[in-house]
Design a protein around this motif. Structure first.
Motif, PDB file in Angstrom:
ATOM      1  N   LEU A 117       0.807  -1.249   0.004  1.00  0.00           N
ATOM      2  CA  LEU A 117       0.041  -0.094   0.010  1.00  0.00           C
ATOM      3  C   LEU A 117       0.880   1.379  -0.179  1.00  0.00           C
ATOM      4  N   ILE A 118       1.993   1.285   0.850  1.00  0.00           N
ATOM      5  CA  ILE A 118       2.766   2.485   0.653  1.00  0.00           C
ATOM      6  C   ILE A 118       3.418   2.735  -0.784  1.00  0.00           C
ATOM      7  N   GLY A 119       3.582   1.503  -1.661  1.00  0.00           N
ATOM      8  CA  GLY A 119       4.064   1.877  -2.860  1.00  0.00           C
ATOM      9  C   GLY A 119       2.801   2.253  -3.706  1.00  0.00           C
ATOM     10  N   ALA A 120       1.683   1.821  -3.496  1.00  0.00           N
ATOM     11  CA  ALA A 120       0.443   2.359  -4.086  1.00  0.00           C
ATOM     12  C   ALA A 120       0.259   3.956  -3.897  1.00  0.00           C
ATOM     13  N   VAL A 121       0.206   4.205  -2.685  1.00  0.00           N
ATOM     14  CA  VAL A 121       0.156   5.716  -2.053  1.00  0.00           C
ATOM     15  C   VAL A 121       1.233   6.554  -2.927  1.00  0.00           C
ATOM     16  N   HIS A 122       2.438   5.995  -3.033  1.00  0.00           N
ATOM     17  CA  HIS A 122       3.541   6.855  -3.455  1.00  0.00           C
ATOM     18  C   HIS A 122       3.156   7.065  -4.861  1.00  0.00           C
ATOM     19  N   GLN A 123       2.568   6.043  -5.821  1.00  0.00           N
ATOM     20  CA  GLN A 123       2.309   6.248  -7.070  1.00  0.00           C
ATOM     21  C   GLN A 123       1.219   7.489  -7.208  1.00  0.00           C
ATOM     22  N   ILE A 124       0.377   7.480  -6.344  1.00  0.00           N
ATOM     23  CA  ILE A 124      -0.643   8.261  -6.711  1.00  0.00           C
ATOM     24  C   ILE A 124      -0.281   9.873  -6.307  1.00  0.00           C
ATOM     25  N   ALA A 125       0.620   9.963  -5.068  1.00  0.00           N
ATOM     26  CA  ALA A 125       0.966  11.162  -4.679  1.00  0.00           C
ATOM     27  C   ALA A 125       2.487  11.663  -5.161  1.00  0.00           C
ATOM     28  N   ARG A 126       2.695  11.541  -6.298  1.00  0.00           N
ATOM     29  CA  ARG A 126       3.688  11.983  -7.040  1.00  0.00           C
ATOM     30  C   ARG A 126       4.245  13.677  -6.874  1.00  0.00           C
ATOM     31  N   ALA A 127       5.571  13.588  -6.646  1.00  0.00           N
ATOM     32  CA  ALA A 127       5.951  15.073  -6.614  1.00  0.00           C
ATOM     33  C   ALA A 127       5.833  15.816  -7.741  1.00  0.00           C
ATOM     34  N   GLU A 128       5.929  15.226  -8.815  1.00  0.00           N
ATOM     35  CA  GLU A 128       6.222  15.913 -10.111  1.00  0.00           C
ATOM     36  C   GLU A 128       5.130  14.950 -11.234  1.00  0.00           C
ATOM     37  N   SER A 129       4.633  15.867 -11.898  1.00  0.00           N
ATOM     38  CA  SER A 129       3.424  15.124 -12.664  1.00  0.00           C
ATOM     39  C   SER A 129       4.105  14.532 -13.848  1.00  0.00           C
ATOM     40  N   ARG A 130       3.380  13.641 -14.632  1.00  0.00           N
ATOM     41  CA  ARG A 130       3.914  12.943 -15.685  1.00  0.00           C
ATOM     42  C   ARG A 130       3.347  13.458 -17.012  1.00  0.00           C
ATOM     43  N   ARG A 131       4.032  13.676 -18.319  1.00  0.00           N
ATOM     44  CA  ARG A 131       3.482  14.031 -19.436  1.00  0.00           C
ATOM     45  C   ARG A 131       3.551  12.813 -20.483  1.00  0.00           C
ATOM     46  N   PRO A 132       3.008  12.733 -21.238  1.00  0.00           N
ATOM     47  CA  PRO A 132       2.642  11.722 -22.339  1.00  0.00           C
ATOM     48  C   PRO A 132       3.902  12.019 -23.337  1.00  0.00           C
ATOM     49  N   ALA A 133       4.559  10.719 -23.679  1.00  0.00           N
ATOM     50  CA  ALA A 133       5.470  10.813 -24.500  1.00  0.00           C
ATOM     51  C   ALA A 133       5.530   9.562 -25.306  1.00  0.00           C
ATOM     52  N   LEU A 134       6.260   9.570 -26.246  1.00  0.00           N
ATOM     53  CA  LEU A 134       6.434   8.317 -27.320  1.00  0.00           C
ATOM     54  C   LEU A 134       7.696   8.274 -27.976  1.00  0.00           C
ATOM     55  N   TRP A 135       8.666   7.531 -27.360  1.00  0.00           N
ATOM     56  CA  TRP A 135       9.895   7.378 -28.170  1.00  0.00           C
ATOM     57  C   TRP A 135      10.498   6.078 -27.973  1.00  0.00           C
ATOM     58  N   THR A 136      10.811   5.523 -28.940  1.00  0.00           N
ATOM     59  CA  THR A 136      11.516   4.166 -29.247  1.00  0.00           C
ATOM     60  C   THR A 136      13.040   4.353 -29.256  1.00  0.00           C
ATOM     61  N   THR A 137      13.625   3.549 -28.257  1.00  0.00           N
ATOM     62  CA  THR A 137      15.026   3.637 -28.249  1.00  0.00           C
ATOM     63  C   THR A 137      15.655   2.521 -27.534  1.00  0.00           C
ATOM     64  N   ARG A 138      16.662   2.260 -27.424  1.00  0.00           N
ATOM     65  CA  ARG A 138      17.371   1.163 -26.769  1.00  0.00           C
ATOM     66  C   ARG A 138      18.196   1.455 -25.466  1.00  0.00           C
ATOM     67  N   VAL A 139      18.110   0.437 -24.578  1.00  0.00           N
ATOM     68  CA  VAL A 139      18.675   0.676 -23.286  1.00  0.00           C
ATOM     69  C   VAL A 139      19.774  -0.577 -22.977  1.00  0.00           C
ATOM     70  N   GLU A 140      20.765  -0.081 -22.240  1.00  0.00           N
ATOM     71  CA  GLU A 140      21.630  -1.217 -21.549  1.00  0.00           C
ATOM     72  C   GLU A 140      21.273  -1.519 -20.229  1.00  0.00           C
ATOM     73  N   ARG A 141      20.939  -2.772 -19.885  1.00  0.00           N
ATOM     74  CA  ARG A 141      20.751  -3.054 -18.554  1.00  0.00           C
ATOM     75  C   ARG A 141      21.839  -4.071 -17.999  1.00  0.00           C
ATOM     76  N   ASP A 142      22.449  -3.513 -17.015  1.00  0.00           N
ATOM     77  CA  ASP A 142      23.351  -4.226 -16.176  1.00  0.00           C
ATOM     78  C   ASP A 142      24.515  -5.083 -17.139  1.00  0.00           C
ATOM     79  N   GLY A 143      25.026  -4.222 -17.964  1.00  0.00           N
ATOM     80  CA  GLY A 143      26.124  -4.861 -18.995  1.00  0.00           C
ATOM     81  C   GLY A 143      25.284  -5.866 -20.149  1.00  0.00           C
ATOM     82  N   VAL A 144      24.077  -5.901 -19.968  1.00  0.00           N
ATOM     83  CA  VAL A 144      23.285  -6.918 -21.091  1.00  0.00           C
ATOM     84  C   VAL A 144      22.969  -5.927 -22.182  1.00  0.00           C
TER      85      VAL A 144
END
Length: 132
Positions: A8-35
């Motif tokens: 529930l703490i995680g859920a409350v954190h998601q609801i009470a964000r400090a910064e608002s999110r904006r829609p985005a759409l961008w496809t890219t590549r990421v590196e994950r822990d050396g993978v």
């Protein structure tokens, strides 16, 4: 005072964000822990984080490096992962230029999607009139 269960703490954190999110759409590549490169589509962004859809499983707690077309790379920690979606907190912040670019991509996608639907509807109506 009673404490909330951890889920529930995680859920409350998601609801009470400090910064608002904006829609985005961008496809890219990421590196994950050396993978090597994993495909990622950013869906929404804030100055300090983003949510995206990954082409491969990226577990929570991973550190990823996000490649953007300009402004270099951005490192982030995966805070949560569920059904291919991930929520990340940046190790720094997006620059103003990077954030504006990602938000512009989201805005253009919204406009183009709506316009494409309108055009398809009009063409469908015209074809019905012509064929009638």
């Amino acid at each position: 005072m009673a404490t909330l269960p951890s889920r529930l703490i995680g859920a409350v954190h998601q609801i009470a964000r400090a910064e608002s999110r904006r829609p985005a759409l961008w496809t890219t590549r990421v590196e994950r822990d050396g993978v090597p490169h994993v495909g990622l589509t950013l869906r929404n962004v804030s100055p300090s984080g983003f949510m995206g859809m990954a082409s491969a499983q990226i577990p929570a707690g991973s550190r990823i490096t996000l490649r953007l077309p300009f402004g270099g790379s951005v490192q982030a920690n995966v805070r949560w992962s569920f059904n291919g979606r991930i929520g990340c907190r940046l190790c720094g912040r997006f620059s103003r230029g990077q954030l504006a670019f990602l938000m512009l991509c989201g805005g253009l996608n919204s406009l183009l999607s709506a316009a494409a639907l309108r055009i398809a509807f009009l063409l469908g109506c015209l074809s019905l009139i012509i064929l009638a």
